[in-house]
Design an enzyme around this catalytic site. Structure first.
Site, PDB file in Angstrom:
ATOM      1  N   ARG A 108       0.860  -1.303  -0.014  1.00 44.55           N
ATOM      2  CA  ARG A 108      -0.072   0.051   0.071  1.00 44.55           C
ATOM      3  C   ARG A 108       0.955   1.179   0.031  1.00 44.55           C
ATOM      4  NH1 ARG A 108      -1.710   0.556   4.366  1.00 44.55           N
ATOM      5  NH2 ARG A 108      -1.176  -1.266   5.487  1.00 44.55           N
ATOM      6  N   TYR A 153      -1.384  -3.795  -7.224  1.00 47.33           N
ATOM      7  CA  TYR A 153      -1.062  -4.465  -5.857  1.00 47.33           C
ATOM      8  C   TYR A 153      -2.317  -4.091  -5.019  1.00 47.33           C
ATOM      9  CZ  TYR A 153      -0.205  -5.395  -1.317  1.00 47.33           C
ATOM     10  OH  TYR A 153      -0.186  -5.711   0.087  1.00 47.33           O
ATOM     11  N   LYS A 173      -9.531  -2.319   1.700  1.00 52.75           N
ATOM     12  CA  LYS A 173      -9.127  -1.242   2.539  1.00 52.75           C
ATOM     13  C   LYS A 173      -9.927  -0.047   2.062  1.00 52.75           C
ATOM     14  CE  LYS A 173      -6.857  -3.524   5.617  1.00 52.75           C
ATOM     15  NZ  LYS A 173      -5.735  -4.245   5.385  1.00 52.75           N
ATOM     16  N   HIS A 231     -10.445  -2.393  11.446  1.00 49.83           N
ATOM     17  CA  HIS A 231      -9.246  -3.211  11.017  1.00 49.83           C
ATOM     18  C   HIS A 231      -9.189  -4.544  12.036  1.00 49.83           C
ATOM     19  CE1 HIS A 231      -4.809  -3.362   9.405  1.00 49.83           C
ATOM     20  NE2 HIS A 231      -5.565  -4.332   8.770  1.00 49.83           N
ATOM     21  N   SER A 282      -1.190  -3.704  10.260  1.00 52.31           N
ATOM     22  CA  SER A 282      -0.755  -4.555   9.206  1.00 52.31           C
ATOM     23  C   SER A 282       0.456  -5.253   9.502  1.00 52.31           C
ATOM     24  CB  SER A 282      -0.722  -3.817   7.896  1.00 52.31           C
ATOM     25  OG  SER A 282      -1.611  -3.098   7.653  1.00 52.31           O
ATOM     26  N   CYS A 305       0.740  -7.439  11.877  1.00 53.25           N
ATOM     27  CA  CYS A 305       1.376  -7.718  13.248  1.00 53.25           C
ATOM     28  C   CYS A 305       0.655  -8.777  13.850  1.00 53.25           C
ATOM     29  CB  CYS A 305       0.943  -6.261  14.011  1.00 53.25           C
ATOM     30  SG  CYS A 305       2.020  -5.122  13.640  1.00 53.25           S
ATOM     31  N   ASP A 335      -9.291  -9.591   9.201  1.00 54.57           N
ATOM     32  CA  ASP A 335      -8.694  -8.631   8.673  1.00 54.57           C
ATOM     33  C   ASP A 335      -9.851  -7.347   9.149  1.00 54.57           C
ATOM     34  OD1 ASP A 335      -6.403  -7.047   7.478  1.00 54.57           O
ATOM     35  OD2 ASP A 335      -7.427  -6.491   5.980  1.00 54.57           O
ATOM     36  N   ARG A 356       2.069 -12.310  -0.851  1.00 54.60           N
ATOM     37  CA  ARG A 356       0.679 -12.473   0.024  1.00 54.60           C
ATOM     38  C   ARG A 356       0.027 -13.872  -1.078  1.00 54.60           C
ATOM     39  NH1 ARG A 356      -1.682  -9.050   4.042  1.00 54.60           N
ATOM     40  NH2 ARG A 356       0.031  -7.427   4.212  1.00 54.60           N
TER      41      ARG A 356
HETATM   42  P1  GTP Z   1      -2.450  -7.802   7.427  1.00 56.25           P
HETATM   43  O1  GTP Z   1      -2.976  -8.798   6.356  1.00 56.25           O
HETATM   44  O2  GTP Z   1      -1.198  -6.785   6.745  1.00 56.25           O
HETATM   45  O3  GTP Z   1      -3.380  -6.788   8.078  1.00 56.25           O
HETATM   46  O4  GTP Z   1      -1.460  -8.738   8.762  1.00 56.25           O
HETATM   47  P2  GTP Z   1      -1.903  -9.513   9.883  1.00 56.25           P
HETATM   48  O5  GTP Z   1      -2.038  -8.445  10.931  1.00 56.25           O
HETATM   49  O6  GTP Z   1      -2.976 -10.453   9.370  1.00 56.25           O
HETATM   50  O7  GTP Z   1      -0.487 -10.234  10.093  1.00 56.25           O
HETATM   51  P3  GTP Z   1      -0.137 -11.602  10.181  1.00 56.25           P
HETATM   52  O8  GTP Z   1      -0.901 -12.658  11.048  1.00 56.25           O
HETATM   53  O9  GTP Z   1      -0.185 -12.207   8.595  1.00 56.25           O
HETATM   54  O10 GTP Z   1       1.198 -11.914  10.574  1.00 56.25           O
HETATM   55  C1  GTP Z   1       2.377 -10.965  10.052  1.00 56.25           C
HETATM   56  C2  GTP Z   1       3.578 -11.328  10.604  1.00 56.25           C
HETATM   57  O11 GTP Z   1       3.538 -11.487  11.935  1.00 56.25           O
HETATM   58  C3  GTP Z   1       4.076 -12.895  10.199  1.00 56.25           C
HETATM   59  O12 GTP Z   1       5.311 -13.001   9.614  1.00 56.25           O
HETATM   60  C4  GTP Z   1       3.840 -13.718  11.515  1.00 56.25           C
HETATM   61  O13 GTP Z   1       4.709 -14.886  11.454  1.00 56.25           O
HETATM   62  C5  GTP Z   1       3.896 -12.841  12.591  1.00 56.25           C
HETATM   63  N1  GTP Z   1       3.395 -13.177  13.742  1.00 56.25           N
HETATM   64  C6  GTP Z   1       2.032 -13.264  13.776  1.00 56.25           C
HETATM   65  N2  GTP Z   1       1.781 -13.600  15.140  1.00 56.25           N
HETATM   66  C7  GTP Z   1       2.794 -13.906  15.826  1.00 56.25           C
HETATM   67  C8  GTP Z   1       3.199 -13.817  17.203  1.00 56.25           C
HETATM   68  O14 GTP Z   1       2.445 -14.331  17.781  1.00 56.25           O
HETATM   69  N3  GTP Z   1       4.498 -13.966  17.702  1.00 56.25           N
HETATM   70  C9  GTP Z   1       5.520 -13.536  16.706  1.00 56.25           C
HETATM   71  N4  GTP Z   1       6.790 -13.405  17.267  1.00 56.25           N
HETATM   72  N5  GTP Z   1       5.104 -13.371  15.476  1.00 56.25           N
HETATM   73  C10 GTP Z   1       4.034 -13.359  14.826  1.00 56.25           C
HETATM   74  C1  SPV Z   2      -2.705  -4.665   5.333  1.00 58.58           C
HETATM   75  O1  SPV Z   2      -1.833  -4.121   4.785  1.00 58.58           O
HETATM   76  O2  SPV Z   2      -3.326  -4.282   6.387  1.00 58.58           O
HETATM   77  C2  SPV Z   2      -3.541  -5.816   4.509  1.00 58.58           C
HETATM   78  C3  SPV Z   2      -2.981  -5.918   3.229  1.00 58.58           C
HETATM   79  O3  SPV Z   2      -4.431  -6.380   4.963  1.00 58.58           O
HETATM   80  S1  SPV Z   2      -3.623  -4.875   1.935  1.00 58.58           S
HETATM   81  O4  SPV Z   2      -4.830  -5.455   1.297  1.00 58.58           O
HETATM   82  O5  SPV Z   2      -2.602  -4.392   1.004  1.00 58.58           O
HETATM   83  O6  SPV Z   2      -4.092  -3.663   2.565  1.00 58.58           O
HETATM   84 MN    MN Z   3      -4.873  -5.714   7.081  1.00 58.24          MN
END
Ligand code: GTP
Ligand code: SPV
Ligand code: MN
Length: 600
Positions: A71, A200, A209, A229, A251, A253, A280, A377
């Site tokens: 983004r 993207y 979003k 979110h 994002s 996290c 999400d 992704r």
């Molecule tokens: P968006 O799709 O961007 O909104 O991201 P998201 O919030 O869904 O994050 P996602 O669950 O995909 O995790 C992103 C990164 O954080 C990955 O590399 C995970 O491995 C890492 N991660 C997720 N949960 C944990 C956790 O409990 N501990 C640690 N150390 N890393 C974590």
């Molecule tokens: C984020 O960045 O929080 C996502 C991926 O979930 S995107 O669709 O690119 O916003």
């Molecule tokens: Mn997101």
């Protein structure tokens, strides 16, 4: 064939056709026949690569321009008639000026191309919480992703009917993917989104979003609901009851990971189970019984690939085994499959890295390169999810017991704490800050304020958004969900995470649920209720999470928190109030109260 008699839709599409001047216009009905023809076309043109259909049936691979992988927040605008209505967290431009400027870029941009008209529903078709959108685009990649991420096709128009004008108008053109002329623009007062020069995810899948957060948060403010979110999950307890929880993390996290959590063995044995409703976005509205109900407006997962593996998130991995689109991961050429960092310890020797260069994956990664882009992704259908909630399509949504905020914080923020009440919880949400990730362009690892994990997504003035949170709390009264904050990312002196995370986060959910039920006590501290050390169940991980580590995880360091509070005051004053954001008085009062408690 235009799929609808709705004159508002027909007029708008006609306008977009006159502007973009495509050679053809194709209305997307959502039939498998039509989708298969589009898949075939993208494979033939090389836009997408068909993966090994025995190992990954229905799966496709795509790579975006290296200048177009996340983004672009600096090129994202909220265009309201009055600048104050966009507020200090958004880029603003006068709508007429922006329409005029972008119309020049869109003029004739689809000559020699086809315009696809995509009707879609955000939320289960027929849900009173669902909303209709129409996206026109010149990208088949967008059509195929929207098919996974939304309820796409003729059915969506049925929900709109013949006369309603309540649909979100999305115009997208990849144009020539020129980063200098890339714009992601929301016009909340017109229910309109214009996106150009990107291909993207978050910039172009306009239901996500742009609509489900930026436009929808604006609609929610005016209509008495919330667009957040947040993931939505259900925890089934040994007594069979399911408690629903939402969680807002910035994002990349951990939302997808928490949403699909598999409980540790001990919990499984006791009968705990976790079900995914969303990973999400949550749309939430008070129900007839006065409780807060949430739906997931999406129909699939656009998840971060790197880090996803059999141990961290087997459910997500399973989701990607069929009918999935992979973007900017690496190719395993010998197998016709995909690879990304931490999928396993064996990068393919015969690999193609995400930009398209053939490399020896072992040597390449040993030299310190990554094969997949850190923000690569997968787009996977929700129906693939082994732990999908039976309530996923429930038009009424699920009742929420707890709301969790969190972010990446190497220090200061404890593993978990609970707010004293909704107003304090709103303060905690406003104070979310997190180290930046690769999900947006810009530096990674820099601490920034990200209120409610919504900084890039609030479609209006952040001060009014906080006021809306406070109003919702008043409306919900004693039926309001309890509000918590978590931090999975605390580090030791060497930069290692001291909490195991992932499935073990169940141990924190367990405490949260018990707090909601009033069955566990807590320590009252300056910042909120903290767990008593013995109340976080560490059975099975005692070697890793020793009592000393637990002390560190639950510490409230007076010096660090005094700094934190001073920074929040600076943020409210300088970044928000001084720049046209009206910080509610109640939030300043929370700040005063925390400060007073710290100094006691
Ligand atoms: P968006 O799709 O961007 O909104 O991201 P998201 O919030 O869904 O994050 P996602 O669950 O995909 O995790 C992103 C990164 O954080 C990955 O590399 C995970 O491995 C890492 N991660 C997720 N949960 C944990 C956790 O409990 N501990 C640690 N150390 N890393 C974590
Ligand atoms: C984020 O960045 O929080 C996502 C991926 O979930 S995107 O669709 O690119 O916003
Ligand atoms: Mn997101």
């Amino acid at each position: 064939m235009s799929l609808t008699n709705n004159q508002n839709v027909l007029n708008w599409v006609e306008e977009m056709v006159a502007l973009c001047k495509p050679d053809n216009v194709v209305w997307i009905d959502g039939s498998e026949e039509q989708l298969n023809a589009l898949r075939k076309e993208t494979i033939e043109t090389g836009e997408m690569i068909e993966l090994n259909q025995e190992k990954l049936p229905g799966c496709l691979y795509h790579r975006t321009n290296p200048n177009d992988v996340a983004r672009v927040e600096d090129r994202t605008f909220i265009c309201t008639r009055n600048k104050e209505d966009a507020g200090p967290t958004n880029n603003w431009c006068d709508p007429q000026e922006m329409y005029a400027k972008l119309s020049k870029l869109y003029d004739g941009v689809m000559k020699g191309r086809t315009m696809y008209v995509i009707p879609y529903s955000m939320g289960p078709i027929g849900s009173p919480l669902a909303k209709v959108g129409v996206e026109v685009t010149d990208s088949i990649y967008v059509v195929l992703n929207m098919n996974i991420m939304t309820r796409m096709g003729a059915e969506a128009f049925k929900n709109l009917g013949d006369v309603s004008n309540d649909f979100v108008r999305g115009l997208h053109s990849k144009a020539d993917v020129n980063p200098e002329e890339r714009y992601i623009v929301q016009f909340p007062e017109d229910n309109t989104i214009w996106s150009i020069n990107s291909a993207y995810g978050g910039n172009v899948l306009l239901g996500k979003k742009c609509f489900a957060l930026r436009i929808a948060s604006f609609q929610g403010k005016n209509e008495g609901w919330m667009a957040e979110h947040m993931l939505i999950l259900g925890v089934k307890k040994p007594d069979g009851e399911i408690k629903y929880i939402t969680a807002a993390f910035p994002s990349a996290c951990g939302k997808t990971n928490l949403a699909m959590l598999i409980p540790p063995e001990g919990y499984k044995k006791d009968g705990y189970e976790v079900f995914t409703v969303g990973d999400d976005i949550a749309w939430m509205k008070p129900g007839e019984d006065g409780r807060l109900y949430a739906i997931n407006p999406e129909n699939g997962f656009f998840g971060v690939a790197p880090g996803t593996n059999e141990k961290s998130n087997p459910n997500a991995l399973h989701c990607t085994m069929k009918n999935t689109i992979f973007t900017n991961v690496a190719l395993n050429n010998a197998e016709g499959t995909v690879w990304w960092e931490k999928l396993d310890k064996n990068p393919p020797v015969d690999a193609t890295e995400w930009k398209g260069a053939k490399v020896n994956g072992v040597e390449y990664t040993e030299a310190g390169n990554t094969l997949a882009h850190p923000n690569s992704r997968f787009t996977a259908p929700a129906e693939n999810c082994p732990c999908l909630s039976s309530e996923f399509n429930n038009p009424a949504g699920v009742p929420i017991s707890a709301i969790i905020f969190g972010g990446r914080r190497a220090s200061t923020t404890p593993l978990v704490y609970q707010s004293f009440d909704w107003t304090h919880g709103t303060y905690i949400g406003s104070a979310v800050s997190s180290e930046t990730t690769a999900a947006a362009t810009g530096a990674v690892g820099v601490l920034r304020h990200d209120p409610m994990a919504m900084k890039p997504f609030i479609g209006y003035n952040v001060g009014d958004y906080w006021a809306h949170w406070l109003e919702m709390g008043e409306k919900l009264g004693d039926k309001a969900p309890k509000i918590f904050n978590v931090n999975w990312f605390k580090q030791d002196e060497n930069g290692n995470f001291i909490w195991p995370g992932f499935g073990d986060n169940m141990r924190v959910l367990d405490w949260i649920i018990k707090r909601c039920e009033g069955t566990v006590d807590a320590e009252e501290t300056a910042i909120g209720y903290l767990p008593k050390k013995e109340d976080i169940n560490v059975s099975g991980i005692e070697d890793e999470v020793t009592p000393e580590i637990m002390d560190k995880l639950l510490a409230v360091d007076k010096e660090l928190w005094t700094k934190e509070i001073a920074e929040m005051r600076r943020y409210y004053n300088d970044d928000i109030a001084a720049k046209g954001g009206n910080v509610p008085k109640a939030l300043y009062e929370e700040l005063d109260k925390i400060e007073a408690r710290l100094n006691k």
